[in-house]
Design a protein around this motif. Structure first.
Motif, PDB file in Angstrom:
ATOM      1  N   GLU A  16      -9.531  18.764 -13.348  1.00 40.49           N
ATOM      2  CA  GLU A  16      -8.745  17.666 -12.799  1.00 40.49           C
ATOM      3  C   GLU A  16      -7.530  18.217 -12.065  1.00 40.49           C
ATOM      4  OE1 GLU A  16      -7.073  15.007 -15.675  1.00 40.49           O
ATOM      5  OE2 GLU A  16      -6.644  16.610 -17.096  1.00 40.49           O
ATOM      6  N   ILE A  17      -7.026  17.440 -11.130  1.00 35.69           N
ATOM      7  CA  ILE A  17      -5.861  17.849 -10.351  1.00 35.69           C
ATOM      8  C   ILE A  17      -4.836  16.726 -10.355  1.00 35.69           C
ATOM      9  CG2 ILE A  17      -7.219  19.387  -8.880  1.00 35.69           C
ATOM     10  CD1 ILE A  17      -7.060  17.244  -6.697  1.00 35.69           C
ATOM     11  N   SER A  18      -3.609  17.098 -10.041  1.00 32.85           N
ATOM     12  CA  SER A  18      -2.524  16.122 -10.006  1.00 32.85           C
ATOM     13  C   SER A  18      -2.562  15.295  -8.732  1.00 32.85           C
ATOM     14  CB  SER A  18      -1.174  16.845 -10.114  1.00 32.85           C
ATOM     15  OG  SER A  18      -1.045  17.505 -11.348  1.00 32.85           O
ATOM     16  N   VAL A  19      -2.017  14.089  -8.836  1.00 34.16           N
ATOM     17  CA  VAL A  19      -1.907  13.153  -7.720  1.00 34.16           C
ATOM     18  C   VAL A  19      -0.429  12.840  -7.531  1.00 34.16           C
ATOM     19  CG1 VAL A  19      -2.531  10.869  -6.856  1.00 34.16           C
ATOM     20  CG2 VAL A  19      -4.169  12.184  -8.212  1.00 34.16           C
ATOM     21  N   PHE A  20       0.010  12.809  -6.283  1.00 34.30           N
ATOM     22  CA  PHE A  20       1.430  12.643  -5.987  1.00 34.30           C
ATOM     23  C   PHE A  20       1.663  11.419  -5.093  1.00 34.30           C
ATOM     24  CE2 PHE A  20       0.572  17.128  -6.669  1.00 34.30           C
ATOM     25  CZ  PHE A  20       1.548  17.493  -7.581  1.00 34.30           C
ATOM     26  N   GLY A  21       2.887  10.895  -5.195  1.00 30.76           N
ATOM     27  CA  GLY A  21       3.282   9.783  -4.335  1.00 30.76           C
ATOM     28  C   GLY A  21       4.019  10.221  -3.095  1.00 30.76           C
ATOM     29  N   ARG A  22       4.220  11.517  -2.929  1.00 29.36           N
ATOM     30  CA  ARG A  22       4.879  12.059  -1.742  1.00 29.36           C
ATOM     31  C   ARG A  22       4.464  13.522  -1.602  1.00 29.36           C
ATOM     32  NH1 ARG A  22      11.075  12.405  -4.231  1.00 29.36           N
ATOM     33  NH2 ARG A  22      10.453  13.401  -6.202  1.00 29.36           N
ATOM     34  N   ALA A  23       4.573  14.035  -0.420  1.00 36.11           N
ATOM     35  CA  ALA A  23       4.207  15.425  -0.132  1.00 36.11           C
ATOM     36  C   ALA A  23       5.485  16.214   0.099  1.00 36.11           C
ATOM     37  CB  ALA A  23       3.297  15.491   1.091  1.00 36.11           C
ATOM     38  N   LEU A  24       5.892  16.988  -0.892  1.00 38.56           N
ATOM     39  CA  LEU A  24       7.150  17.724  -0.829  1.00 38.56           C
ATOM     40  C   LEU A  24       6.930  19.174  -0.399  1.00 38.56           C
ATOM     41  CD1 LEU A  24       8.880  16.447  -4.095  1.00 38.56           C
ATOM     42  CD2 LEU A  24       9.482  15.850  -1.733  1.00 38.56           C
ATOM     43  N   ASN A  76       0.806  -1.223   0.000  1.00 39.60           N
ATOM     44  CA  ASN A  76       0.000   0.000   0.000  1.00 39.60           C
ATOM     45  C   ASN A  76       0.839   1.273   0.000  1.00 39.60           C
ATOM     46  OD1 ASN A  76      -1.816  -1.774   2.483  1.00 39.60           O
ATOM     47  ND2 ASN A  76      -2.345  -1.730   0.332  1.00 39.60           N
ATOM     48  N   VAL A  77       2.166   1.124   0.053  1.00 40.10           N
ATOM     49  CA  VAL A  77       3.058   2.286   0.074  1.00 40.10           C
ATOM     50  C   VAL A  77       2.983   3.008  -1.270  1.00 40.10           C
ATOM     51  CG1 VAL A  77       5.468   3.035   0.211  1.00 40.10           C
ATOM     52  CG2 VAL A  77       4.623   1.250   1.752  1.00 40.10           C
ATOM     53  N   PRO A  78       2.767   4.324  -1.281  1.00 39.90           N
ATOM     54  CA  PRO A  78       2.707   5.038  -2.556  1.00 39.90           C
ATOM     55  C   PRO A  78       4.061   5.099  -3.241  1.00 39.90           C
ATOM     56  CG  PRO A  78       2.624   6.593  -0.725  1.00 39.90           C
ATOM     57  CD  PRO A  78       2.532   5.221  -0.124  1.00 39.90           C
ATOM     58  N   ALA A  79       4.072   4.868  -4.539  1.00 40.12           N
ATOM     59  CA  ALA A  79       5.306   5.032  -5.307  1.00 40.12           C
ATOM     60  C   ALA A  79       5.662   6.512  -5.336  1.00 40.12           C
ATOM     61  CB  ALA A  79       5.117   4.505  -6.723  1.00 40.12           C
ATOM     62  N   PRO A  80       6.909   6.875  -5.033  1.00 38.62           N
ATOM     63  CA  PRO A  80       7.249   8.298  -4.972  1.00 38.62           C
ATOM     64  C   PRO A  80       7.238   8.984  -6.331  1.00 38.62           C
ATOM     65  CG  PRO A  80       9.196   6.941  -4.629  1.00 38.62           C
ATOM     66  CD  PRO A  80       8.026   6.013  -4.620  1.00 38.62           C
ATOM     67  N   THR A  81       7.543   8.257  -7.396  1.00 36.27           N
ATOM     68  CA  THR A  81       7.603   8.826  -8.740  1.00 36.27           C
ATOM     69  C   THR A  81       7.007   7.836  -9.733  1.00 36.27           C
ATOM     70  OG1 THR A  81       9.805   7.896  -9.112  1.00 36.27           O
ATOM     71  CG2 THR A  81       9.695  10.147  -8.228  1.00 36.27           C
ATOM     72  N   GLU A  82       6.704   8.334 -10.930  1.00 37.83           N
ATOM     73  CA  GLU A  82       6.086   7.474 -11.945  1.00 37.83           C
ATOM     74  C   GLU A  82       6.964   6.285 -12.294  1.00 37.83           C
ATOM     75  OE1 GLU A  82       4.385   7.731 -16.554  1.00 37.83           O
ATOM     76  OE2 GLU A  82       4.986   9.560 -15.482  1.00 37.83           O
ATOM     77  N   ASP A  83       8.263   6.522 -12.478  1.00 40.06           N
ATOM     78  CA  ASP A  83       9.120   5.428 -12.917  1.00 40.06           C
ATOM     79  C   ASP A  83       9.372   4.384 -11.835  1.00 40.06           C
ATOM     80  OD1 ASP A  83      10.774   6.906 -11.296  1.00 40.06           O
ATOM     81  OD2 ASP A  83      12.342   7.248 -12.784  1.00 40.06           O
ATOM     82  N   SER A  84       9.026   4.697 -10.586  1.00 41.90           N
ATOM     83  CA  SER A  84       9.216   3.729  -9.505  1.00 41.90           C
ATOM     84  C   SER A  84       8.006   2.812  -9.314  1.00 41.90           C
ATOM     85  CB  SER A  84       9.520   4.449  -8.189  1.00 41.90           C
ATOM     86  OG  SER A  84       8.403   5.212  -7.752  1.00 41.90           O
ATOM     87  N   ILE A  85       6.881   3.104  -9.956  1.00 42.57           N
ATOM     88  CA  ILE A  85       5.654   2.330  -9.722  1.00 42.57           C
ATOM     89  C   ILE A  85       5.838   0.849 -10.013  1.00 42.57           C
ATOM     90  CG2 ILE A  85       3.248   2.009 -10.421  1.00 42.57           C
ATOM     91  CD1 ILE A  85       3.097   5.029 -10.915  1.00 42.57           C
ATOM     92  N   PRO A  86       6.415   0.448 -11.161  1.00 40.90           N
ATOM     93  CA  PRO A  86       6.515  -1.000 -11.430  1.00 40.90           C
ATOM     94  C   PRO A  86       7.395  -1.755 -10.444  1.00 40.90           C
ATOM     95  CG  PRO A  86       6.805   0.274 -13.451  1.00 40.90           C
ATOM     96  CD  PRO A  86       6.873   1.249 -12.307  1.00 40.90           C
TER      97      PRO A  86
END
Length: 631
Positions: free
Chosen positions: A528-536, A365-375
């Motif tokens: 629409e709004i963006s969705v993030f894997g971390r809160a910077l 359930n941990v969010p991927a921090p970036t798009e390329d880290s999702i897989p």
């Protein structure tokens, strides 16, 4: 030859195990509630037919046969040291971090006491239960105690049943058995047997759990747990790298918001080599499968490298559980669940972590921090981890908090009865044996024939989601809460990853219940709004010398009219971990707020300035009027 006593009673086929406990208790003069209480702690009355546990335990009484091979292992992960490098699986004798304690629930001895073949005790529930009763009676006699009808007289025999040489662990075990007897229990087993232990409120433990002796100074555990220390190294590897965790001063410099539940996907002996390797990952605690022994590796004030997200690592504690998600019956033991729950309850109280599924969650359930880290994000502890039972043990049961027509639902299948199709447990593409599960599968339309929901981030090459046990793309899990997007007959739709996702939710056997919950939705007029894997943090928050981190939105969006449940509002933060040092790196703290949302099978974050927060009308109870507020 074992006689099938249940056939003589005329009991329904799904109540034969209940009769087996009665017959064995009568035969060996053991109080039935003691026998059933011990069996519940051993296996929750499950049979796991033909599947030995990690120490070779079988059947409802988890009788251990050291003549058989240990539990099966998943294919080796080349990124981790091999089990062979750690030596053969340890047989029980001492209760050290990598060696469980000796088992007295000995199947071969039970075979001698009952006169039954060992093979029969391994494969037939009635024989296995008789073996457990015979062992309890023999232990009671060895203690010089009568075969009394009073459960309280059996406390010492119960404490000896699991075979641990650790006094604290033995007393915890016995007290847990007597707590089950006092409260009662009822469930349907993995073999479809309906078993009920009627509550005995007057039964109390014989003695309080012992306090452990002196512990290593670094150990942070509740006093009632048996815990040890095996430290992880914080060392420089070369000029540009160090390992295997980060120094911090939590919660002073950074709140601890999350506790992440992992499984090892390797035997514990191998993982204890991994944790001592500065070039490998790290985590705070390991929980052993066989008896729930806890080993701590990193102080909770420091940040381990365990989740695949530096943002989550900085705010979390990682707890590894010995096991393989494809072989839950062999590894996900009741003693492991209970030790883990005691540890997590202690940590949650210490650091004020809310006990819900947006703060206590799996590695999957941990969010991927970036798009390329999702897989590359992990999928443990998987669909067979019993979240409902785990939260019961935490003392924070997952349950309905609103009516069935609420605008928010909590995923909550009946674990024992809910058996979705999975493949890949033994071989890729081969169907797994039916098994209880916390996972609910999602489809694009309200039909069993509709395509599965697709995850473009997880499968950027366009491949379809599958039913493989490791494929998270089209499923959700017990305790997660979502906003309802529609209903059609026995089907419910939720907002999931920017789309409507449908799951079967019949009234006769629901897979979700009504829940209260605040939801976020894009502000009026925003498409629409963006969705993030971390809160910077915002740009102005970065001090001189610390590079601003790129926003890196995920390849999804939250569109107008869609809603997602939030249970947490956080401020952006970042820690520059680029260099080795003797003191913690400073935390860059922003002022921009984000909402953590249950966006799909993983969590995600949206800017508070982009959304309105809504209390859905159907979720509002007396004294809680529905409101909408901009943030």
């Amino acid at each position: 030859m074992l006689i099938d006593r249940s056939a003589d009673t005329g009991s329904p086929p799904d109540q034969r195990l209940q009769d087996d406990y009665t017959a064995a208790a009568d035969e060996y003069h053991v109080p039935r509630n003691v026998l059933m209480g011990v069996s519940y702690l051993q296996s929750r009355w499950d049979s796991h037919p033909g599947t030995p546990s990690v120490v070779g335990g079988f059947g409802p009484m988890h009788l251990v046969d050291t003549h058989v091979a240990p539990a099966p292992e998943a294919p080796h992960d080349p990124a981790r040291p091999s089990a062979a490098a750690a030596g053969p699986p340890a047989r029980p004798d001492a209760g050290t971090p990598d060696k469980p304690a000796a088992q007295s629930a000995d199947l071969q001895r039970a075979a001698i006491l009952t006169g039954l073949p060992a093979a029969q005790l391994r494969t037939e529930d009635a024989a296995n239960v008789r073996g457990g009763a015979a062992l309890l009676a023999a232990t009671q006699r060895q203690l010089g105690k009568p075969l009394s009808a009073n459960p309280a007289d059996w406390w010492e025999a119960v404490a000896k049943f699991p075979g641990t040489t650790d006094k604290v662990s033995a007393e915890i075990y016995a007290n847990d058995v007597f707590d089950v007897i006092r409260r009662g229990a009822q469930r349907t087993t993995d073999a479809g047997q309906h078993v009920t232990l009627t509550a005995s409120p007057g039964v109390r433990p014989h003695a309080p759990a012992a306090q452990g002796g002196p512990r290593p100074k670094n150990v942070e555990c509740p006093p009632e747990l048996s815990c040890s220390w095996l430290g992880a190294p914080y060392v420089r590897i070369d000029d540009d790298a160090y390992g295997n965790h980060d120094l911090a001063d939590r919660p002073k410099d950074q709140r601890i918001d999350y506790i992440v539940i992992h499984d090892t996907e390797a035997p514990l002996a191998s993982m204890l080599l991994t944790i001592q390797d500065p070039e490998e990952a790290s985590w705070h605690y390991s929980v052993r499968s066989s008896d729930g022994h806890v080993t701590q590796h990193i102080r909770t004030k420091d940040a381990a490298w365990h989740s695949g997200s530096q943002f989550v690592n900085a705010r979390s504690i990682g707890v590894e559980h010995e096991g393989f998600l494809r072989h839950p019956d062999a590894w996900y033991t009741e003693q492991m669940y209970r030790s883990s729950a005691r540890l997590v309850r202690y940590l949650a109280k210490k650091y004020q972590v809310p006990m819900d599924r947006q703060h206590i969650f799996g590695h999957d359930n941990v969010p991927a921090p970036t798009e390329d880290s999702i897989p590359d994000m992990h999928d443990d502890p998987g669909p067979f981890w019993d979240w409902r039972h785990y939260f019961d043990l935490l003392g924070a049961p997952l349950r309905a908090t609103a009516g069935p027509d609420s605008d928010v639902v909590m995923i909550l299948p009946d674990y024992g009865k809910h058996k979705p199709r999975f493949t890949g447990c033994a071989k890729p593409g081969v169907r797994c044996a039916p098994h209880g599960s916390s996972a609910v599968r999602l489809r694009s339309e309200p039909s069993d024939d509709a395509p599965l929901i697709q995850d473009p981030g997880r499968r950027p090459d366009g491949e379809d989601s599958t039913e493989d046990v490791n494929d998270l793309g089209s499923r959700v899990s017990a305790g997660q809460t979502f906003a309802v997007a529609g209903r059609s007959g026995d089907w419910t739709a939720i907002w999931f990853q920017g789309h409507k996702a449908w799951f079967r939710n019949p009234k006769a056997q629901p897979t979700a219940v009504g829940a209260r919950g605040r939801v976020v939705t894009p502000k009026e007029g925003v498409k629409e709004i963006s969705v993030f894997g971390r809160a910077l943090p915002e740009k102005d928050a970065y001090p001189e010398g610390v590079d601003e981190q790129p926003e890196a939105p995920l390849p999804y969006s939250l569109r107008a009219g869609q809603r997602y449940v939030t249970q947490s509002r956080v401020l952006g933060s970042y820690i520059d971990r680029s260099s080795f040092g003797d003191s913690p790196a400073p935390v860059v703290k922003g002022q921009e707020a984000y909402y953590e949302i249950q966006f799909d099978h993983r969590l995600a974050y949206v800017r508070a300035s982009d959304v309105d927060v809504v209390d859905p009308p159907a979720a509002a109870g007396p004294g809680h009027p529905a409101t909408t507020a901009g943030h």
